[in-house]
Motif scaffolding. Structure first.
Motif, PDB file in Angstrom:
ATOM      1  N   GLU A  99       2.558 -24.462  43.782  1.00 23.00           N
ATOM      2  CA  GLU A  99       2.851 -23.419  44.764  1.00 23.00           C
ATOM      3  C   GLU A  99       1.570 -22.855  45.366  1.00 23.00           C
ATOM      4  O   GLU A  99       1.492 -22.594  46.571  1.00 23.00           O
ATOM      5  CB  GLU A  99       3.673 -22.308  44.099  1.00 23.00           C
ATOM      6  CG  GLU A  99       5.096 -22.731  43.771  1.00 23.00           C
ATOM      7  CD  GLU A  99       5.840 -21.711  42.936  1.00 23.00           C
ATOM      8  OE1 GLU A  99       7.043 -21.508  43.162  1.00 23.00           O
ATOM      9  OE2 GLU A  99       5.227 -21.105  42.026  1.00 23.00           O
ATOM     10  N   LEU A 100       0.551 -22.686  44.518  1.00 19.24           N
ATOM     11  CA  LEU A 100      -0.743 -22.201  45.016  1.00 19.24           C
ATOM     12  C   LEU A 100      -1.382 -23.233  45.947  1.00 19.24           C
ATOM     13  O   LEU A 100      -1.967 -22.876  46.976  1.00 19.24           O
ATOM     14  CB  LEU A 100      -1.687 -21.919  43.840  1.00 19.24           C
ATOM     15  CG  LEU A 100      -1.412 -20.661  43.018  1.00 19.24           C
ATOM     16  CD1 LEU A 100      -2.260 -20.663  41.752  1.00 19.24           C
ATOM     17  CD2 LEU A 100      -1.694 -19.403  43.835  1.00 19.24           C
ATOM     18  N   GLY A 101      -1.250 -24.505  45.582  1.00 20.76           N
ATOM     19  CA  GLY A 101      -1.813 -25.571  46.407  1.00 20.76           C
ATOM     20  C   GLY A 101      -1.189 -25.606  47.787  1.00 20.76           C
ATOM     21  O   GLY A 101      -1.886 -25.788  48.791  1.00 20.76           O
ATOM     22  N   VAL A 102       0.130 -25.404  47.847  1.00 18.67           N
ATOM     23  CA  VAL A 102       0.829 -25.372  49.131  1.00 18.67           C
ATOM     24  C   VAL A 102       0.417 -24.137  49.922  1.00 18.67           C
ATOM     25  O   VAL A 102       0.126 -24.209  51.121  1.00 18.67           O
ATOM     26  CB  VAL A 102       2.358 -25.378  48.914  1.00 18.67           C
ATOM     27  CG1 VAL A 102       3.086 -25.115  50.235  1.00 18.67           C
ATOM     28  CG2 VAL A 102       2.810 -26.693  48.322  1.00 18.67           C
ATOM     29  N   GLY A 105      -3.257 -24.564  51.035  1.00 17.71           N
ATOM     30  CA  GLY A 105      -3.609 -25.808  51.702  1.00 17.71           C
ATOM     31  C   GLY A 105      -4.607 -26.677  50.971  1.00 17.71           C
ATOM     32  O   GLY A 105      -5.502 -27.264  51.586  1.00 17.71           O
ATOM     33  N   CYS A 106      -4.477 -26.775  49.646  1.00 19.66           N
ATOM     34  CA  CYS A 106      -5.419 -27.609  48.880  1.00 19.66           C
ATOM     35  C   CYS A 106      -4.663 -28.418  47.824  1.00 19.66           C
ATOM     36  O   CYS A 106      -5.038 -28.427  46.646  1.00 19.66           O
ATOM     37  CB  CYS A 106      -6.505 -26.747  48.238  1.00 19.66           C
ATOM     38  SG  CYS A 106      -5.885 -25.311  47.323  1.00 19.66           S
ATOM     39  N   MET A 107      -3.612 -29.088  48.258  1.00 21.20           N
ATOM     40  CA  MET A 107      -2.774 -29.873  47.349  1.00 21.20           C
ATOM     41  C   MET A 107      -3.565 -30.954  46.610  1.00 21.20           C
ATOM     42  O   MET A 107      -3.269 -31.281  45.457  1.00 21.20           O
ATOM     43  CB  MET A 107      -1.634 -30.526  48.141  1.00 21.20           C
ATOM     44  CG  MET A 107      -0.590 -29.562  48.667  1.00 21.20           C
ATOM     45  SD  MET A 107       0.447 -28.891  47.352  1.00 21.20           S
ATOM     46  CE  MET A 107       1.380 -30.336  46.874  1.00 21.20           C
ATOM     47  N   GLU A 108      -4.577 -31.512  47.288  1.00 16.63           N
ATOM     48  CA  GLU A 108      -5.335 -32.612  46.685  1.00 16.63           C
ATOM     49  C   GLU A 108      -6.158 -32.171  45.475  1.00 16.63           C
ATOM     50  O   GLU A 108      -6.686 -33.012  44.737  1.00 16.63           O
ATOM     51  CB  GLU A 108      -6.252 -33.270  47.722  1.00 16.63           C
ATOM     52  CG  GLU A 108      -7.255 -32.336  48.380  1.00 16.63           C
ATOM     53  CD  GLU A 108      -6.735 -31.686  49.657  1.00 16.63           C
ATOM     54  OE1 GLU A 108      -7.499 -31.662  50.640  1.00 16.63           O
ATOM     55  OE2 GLU A 108      -5.589 -31.220  49.660  1.00 16.63           O
ATOM     56  N   ILE A 153     -13.818 -29.086  48.675  1.00 18.64           N
ATOM     57  CA  ILE A 153     -12.716 -28.739  49.576  1.00 18.64           C
ATOM     58  C   ILE A 153     -12.866 -27.267  49.961  1.00 18.64           C
ATOM     59  O   ILE A 153     -12.975 -26.397  49.089  1.00 18.64           O
ATOM     60  CB  ILE A 153     -11.352 -28.943  48.891  1.00 18.64           C
ATOM     61  CG1 ILE A 153     -11.157 -30.409  48.520  1.00 18.64           C
ATOM     62  CG2 ILE A 153     -10.208 -28.463  49.795  1.00 18.64           C
ATOM     63  CD1 ILE A 153      -9.938 -30.679  47.663  1.00 18.64           C
ATOM     64  N   LYS A 154     -12.890 -26.995  51.243  1.00 17.26           N
ATOM     65  CA  LYS A 154     -13.004 -25.619  51.708  1.00 17.26           C
ATOM     66  C   LYS A 154     -11.725 -24.870  51.366  1.00 17.26           C
ATOM     67  O   LYS A 154     -10.628 -25.336  51.662  1.00 17.26           O
ATOM     68  CB  LYS A 154     -13.245 -25.580  53.223  1.00 17.26           C
ATOM     69  CG  LYS A 154     -13.572 -24.185  53.737  1.00 17.26           C
ATOM     70  CD  LYS A 154     -13.916 -24.226  55.224  1.00 17.26           C
ATOM     71  CE  LYS A 154     -14.267 -22.827  55.732  1.00 17.26           C
ATOM     72  NZ  LYS A 154     -14.597 -22.849  57.174  1.00 17.26           N
ATOM     73  N   VAL A 155     -11.863 -23.724  50.733  1.00 14.89           N
ATOM     74  CA  VAL A 155     -10.685 -22.976  50.302  1.00 14.89           C
ATOM     75  C   VAL A 155     -10.804 -21.515  50.706  1.00 14.89           C
ATOM     76  O   VAL A 155     -11.900 -20.941  50.743  1.00 14.89           O
ATOM     77  CB  VAL A 155     -10.509 -23.100  48.764  1.00 14.89           C
ATOM     78  CG1 VAL A 155     -11.666 -22.439  48.024  1.00 14.89           C
ATOM     79  CG2 VAL A 155      -9.195 -22.500  48.313  1.00 14.89           C
ATOM     80  N   ASP A 156      -9.674 -20.920  51.031  1.00 19.28           N
ATOM     81  CA  ASP A 156      -9.614 -19.518  51.423  1.00 19.28           C
ATOM     82  C   ASP A 156     -10.056 -18.644  50.248  1.00 19.28           C
ATOM     83  O   ASP A 156      -9.583 -18.820  49.115  1.00 19.28           O
ATOM     84  CB  ASP A 156      -8.172 -19.170  51.818  1.00 19.28           C
ATOM     85  CG  ASP A 156      -8.071 -17.816  52.518  1.00 19.28           C
ATOM     86  OD1 ASP A 156      -8.898 -16.924  52.230  1.00 19.28           O
ATOM     87  OD2 ASP A 156      -7.155 -17.652  53.346  1.00 19.28           O
ATOM     88  N   GLN A 157     -10.959 -17.697  50.505  1.00 23.22           N
ATOM     89  CA  GLN A 157     -11.453 -16.814  49.448  1.00 23.22           C
ATOM     90  C   GLN A 157     -10.356 -15.917  48.882  1.00 23.22           C
ATOM     91  O   GLN A 157     -10.505 -15.337  47.810  1.00 23.22           O
ATOM     92  CB  GLN A 157     -12.607 -15.951  49.975  1.00 23.22           C
ATOM     93  CG  GLN A 157     -13.880 -16.729  50.264  1.00 23.22           C
ATOM     94  CD  GLN A 157     -14.412 -17.433  49.037  1.00 23.22           C
ATOM     95  OE1 GLN A 157     -14.529 -16.864  47.957  1.00 23.22           O
ATOM     96  NE2 GLN A 157     -14.739 -18.709  49.180  1.00 23.22           N
ATOM     97  N   LYS A 158      -9.232 -15.822  49.605  1.00 21.75           N
ATOM     98  CA  LYS A 158      -8.110 -15.022  49.107  1.00 21.75           C
ATOM     99  C   LYS A 158      -7.526 -15.628  47.833  1.00 21.75           C
ATOM    100  O   LYS A 158      -6.880 -14.947  47.051  1.00 21.75           O
ATOM    101  CB  LYS A 158      -7.018 -14.914  50.176  1.00 21.75           C
ATOM    102  CG  LYS A 158      -7.403 -14.029  51.349  1.00 21.75           C
ATOM    103  CD  LYS A 158      -6.286 -13.958  52.369  1.00 21.75           C
ATOM    104  CE  LYS A 158      -6.680 -13.089  53.568  1.00 21.75           C
ATOM    105  NZ  LYS A 158      -5.622 -13.050  54.594  1.00 21.75           N
ATOM    106  N   LEU A 159      -7.755 -16.932  47.650  1.00 25.90           N
ATOM    107  CA  LEU A 159      -7.285 -17.582  46.428  1.00 25.90           C
ATOM    108  C   LEU A 159      -7.926 -16.935  45.217  1.00 25.90           C
ATOM    109  O   LEU A 159      -7.261 -16.640  44.223  1.00 25.90           O
ATOM    110  CB  LEU A 159      -7.606 -19.077  46.464  1.00 25.90           C
ATOM    111  CG  LEU A 159      -7.364 -19.863  45.167  1.00 25.90           C
ATOM    112  CD1 LEU A 159      -5.900 -19.794  44.753  1.00 25.90           C
ATOM    113  CD2 LEU A 159      -7.800 -21.309  45.328  1.00 25.90           C
ATOM    114  N   ALA A 160      -9.236 -16.712  45.287  1.00 24.69           N
ATOM    115  CA  ALA A 160      -9.947 -16.071  44.177  1.00 24.69           C
ATOM    116  C   ALA A 160      -9.436 -14.653  43.958  1.00 24.69           C
ATOM    117  O   ALA A 160      -9.233 -14.225  42.823  1.00 24.69           O
ATOM    118  CB  ALA A 160     -11.443 -16.053  44.449  1.00 24.69           C
TER     119      ALA A 160
END
Length: 234
Positions: A99-102, A105-108, A153-160
């Protein structure tokens, strides 16, 4: 807290489900025991929050903006107390790695993140492994964030930020997880890629040796010419 306040507020909020109201009353009773430290909460705001949580639990629609106005406290304070009560009552829903990956946007990166959590668990003493809940946001978000870093992989800082942990805590765990992630990514490289990497490293090494040899040869020639010049001068 008077239980009749729930029915009154539910009427104002357009809630007609008796089951939802009973669930909110249940949360209200529990909050009297578990949520004594809530910040500037009033009986009205606490009851509205309980109704909000009950609606979320039962997947029923709720006008959040109206609920906040009805609570009589600021939006920031309302949301803060809502989150705190959700945690204290054990109602928080943990998003899975998928769910977090979806969402971000970092499913891989999910595969590596899953392996990071597995290696982390195995690294702990057996007694700690038994009580460990790897579905908590701190672990899932840190694992996915670390996997993204290792895979570049570039990821949104909101994930952290979604981990809900303090930056220092997240940072320490992230460093540990990235060490697992780097080892996993290295092991996961296809043999052809590994071979190419080894060949590139070998070629680079030969270049360095060649450069060192040329430098050594140049110095020998310089010293020889210098010696010849001294002999001729004498």
């Amino acid at each position: 807290m008077e239980m009749d306040i729930f029915a009154k507020l539910a009427g104002k909020m357009g809630i007609g489900s008796a089951k939802l109201i009973r669930k909110a009353e249940e949360y209200g009773r529990l909050s009297q025991v578990k949520c004594m430290a809530l910040n500037k909460v009033t009986p009205t705001s606490e009851a509205v929050i309980c109704l909000d949580l009950a609606a979320s639990y039962m997947k029923m629609p709720l006008d959040k903006e109206y609920a906040i106005r009805l609570s009589g406290i600021t939006k920031k304070l309302y949301l803060s107390n809502l989150k705190a009560m959700e945690c204290l009552l054990g109602l928080e829903r943990h998003l899975s790695l998928s769910e977090l990956g979806v969402q971000y946007g970092c499913m891989e990166a999910i595969g590596v993140a899953t392996q990071i959590l597995e290696r982390y668990k195995k690294s702990l003493p057996s007694a700690q492994q038994q009580d460990l809940d790897l579905s908590k946001p701190l672990f899932t978000t840190t694992a996915l964030y670390s996997a993204c870093r290792c895979l570049k992989i570039k990821v949104d800082q909101k994930l952290a930020a979604s981990s809900g942990a303090k930056k220092a805590v997240f940072g320490r765990l992230s460093v540990q997880f990235q060490s697992f992630g780097q080892a996993i990514c290295k092991d996961c490289l296809p043999s052809s890629v590994k071979q190419q990497k080894e060949e590139d490293e070998a070629e680079e090494g030969m270049k360095e040796i060649g450069q060192n040899y040329e430098e050594w040869k140049r110095k020998i020639l310089e010293n020889a010419l210098k010696s010849n010049a001294e002999i001729c001068d004498s």
